[in-house]
Design an enzyme around this catalytic site. Structure first.
Site, PDB file in Angstrom:
ATOM      1  N   CYS A   1      67.327  65.695  47.328  1.00 16.33           N
ATOM      2  CA  CYS A   1      65.982  65.669  46.749  1.00 16.33           C
ATOM      3  C   CYS A   1      65.688  64.302  46.136  1.00 16.33           C
ATOM      4  O   CYS A   1      64.597  63.746  46.320  1.00 16.33           O
ATOM      5  CB  CYS A   1      65.858  66.768  45.700  1.00 16.33           C
ATOM      6  SG  CYS A   1      64.210  66.912  44.967  1.00 16.33           S
TER       7      CYS A   1
ATOM      8  N   CYS B   1      67.178  74.290  42.080  1.00 19.00           N
ATOM      9  CA  CYS B   1      65.962  74.878  41.527  1.00 19.00           C
ATOM     10  C   CYS B   1      65.338  75.928  42.433  1.00 19.00           C
ATOM     11  O   CYS B   1      64.632  76.820  41.950  1.00 19.00           O
ATOM     12  CB  CYS B   1      64.954  73.773  41.253  1.00 19.00           C
ATOM     13  SG  CYS B   1      64.482  72.809  42.704  1.00 19.00           S
TER      14      CYS B   1
END
Length: 368
Positions: free
Chosen positions: A114, A210
């Site tokens: 990410c 997440c």
């Protein structure tokens, strides 16, 4: 905290700072501190996913509620806030790769992917398009000006250090990035949030992964890749079948529990995952020892540095003495829990020298 923390000179009037805002306390404090310098401050949030129960879940990041929190902080500070929808890019580069790595018997680290993709690459591009002098984030690392350019260093608070997850930050990115919280302990950051009147002061920290609503990685992988839950054999290092498993996605290198194999003279651990044969290979703890690992995608930040170094193979692992030949990291003593798909990050003291992705390992039981 003064203007020096943004490393843009003594007078920030006329400067523009873009802050990457996740909706959490860390990036919110960075935005508030940036606004206090007198620089024009702009908050940017990437909408990365919005997957069912993840929305509104405490501990998520870059989903619905977090975007609202980031906007609320910006409204309080009187600064602009922009949201960019990068959900499809995040799915392609991070979530799909996460699932595919598990299918391939690897141990993925989506947080680094990410940072390499949607967060740093896209945010930096947006910040530059906005004419910003820098992009500031809430990461706990330190940016130190060196004679050959900016260096990446561990955070002052070892319990919060995130340098392992940022090893792939390029020199060009590092020259433009700022990390104002790197010298602070987390409790002080929460105190600052309260002092600044930010509503997120008591908000829980986001989880490492997440986009997994309940921490059940296997269920997510099965949802994305329905053929992932294929059973196979559990074998020892000679190939002798010891039992059956219900899918490689339920196992990682170093795992001991869940094997359901009894009657062995010593505990068995997952030594490696053979994705092609759908086999889980197990052995005694000694067989987990690794003497070297071959890396790919190496990002080197240290120029011609050739001095002593340490290596970390997991974010919470203790750094160990090692050396690096440009492709292989060789440990001075056997290292345990080293798995393909993880990253190895190299340090000289607190400075990040670079790192890369573990492609394959060499057993410490094999003679050099």
């Amino acid at each position: 905290m003064d203007t020096g923390e943004f490393q843009l000179g003594a007078d920030l009037a006329g400067k523009r700072i873009v802050v990457a805002m996740s909706g959490g306390v860390d990036s919110s404090v960075v935005a508030a501190l940036a606004a206090r310098t007198g620089a024009e401050t702009i908050g940017i949030t990437l909408q990365l996913y919005d997957h069912g129960e993840a929305v509104g879940r405490a501990g998520s990041c870059c989903a619905g509620r977090d975007i609202r929190d980031a906007r609320s902080v910006c409204d309080r500070l009187g600064i602009a806030h922009y949201v960019f929808d990068h959900e499809s890019r995040f799915r392609d580069q991070v979530i799909d790769r996460f699932a595919d790595d598990y299918l391939a018997g690897r141990t993925p680290i989506p947080c680094i992917q990410c940072n390499m993709g949607p967060k740093f690459t896209d945010l930096l591009a947006a910040a530059r398009d906005l004419g910003a002098d820098c992009l500031a984030t809430g990461h706990y690392v330190r940016r130190v000006e060196g004679s050959a350019g900016a260096q990446l260093h561990r955070a002052a608070d070892p319990a919060r250090d995130q340098s392992y997850f940022l090893f792939a930050t390029t020199q060009d990115q590092l020259d433009y990035l700022r990390f104002p919280l790197g010298a602070l302990p987390k409790p002080r950051v929460r105190e600052l949030a309260a002092e600044l009147g930010l509503g997120v002061a008591g908000k829980p920290d986001s989880q490492d992964i997440c986009f997994v609503p309940d921490g059940d990685y296997a269920s997510l992988v099965k949802k994305l890749r329905p053929d992932a839950d294929t059973s196979g054999e559990i074998v020892d290092e000679t190939g002798r079948v010891l039992g059956k498993h219900r899918g490689l996605i339920h196992f990682t290198v170093g795992q001991r529990r869940g094997l359901e194999i009894g009657g062995t003279p010593e505990p068995l651990y997952v030594i490696r995952l053979d994705a092609a044969a759908k086999r889980v290979v197990v052995g005694p703890k000694a067989a987990l020892g690794v003497r070297a690992a071959r890396l790919s995608g190496v990002n080197w930040l240290a120029g011609a540095y050739r001095g002593p170094m340490t290596a970390k193979v997991r974010s919470l692992a203790k750094p160990v003495a090692a050396h690096f030949d440009g492709e292989r990291v060789v440990f001075d003593a056997p290292e345990y829990g080293v798995a393909p798909g993880q990253a190895t990050v190299l340090y000289a003291g607190d400075r990040v020298l670079g790192g890369g992705w573990i492609e394959e390992t060499e057993s410490a039981l094999v003679e050099a």
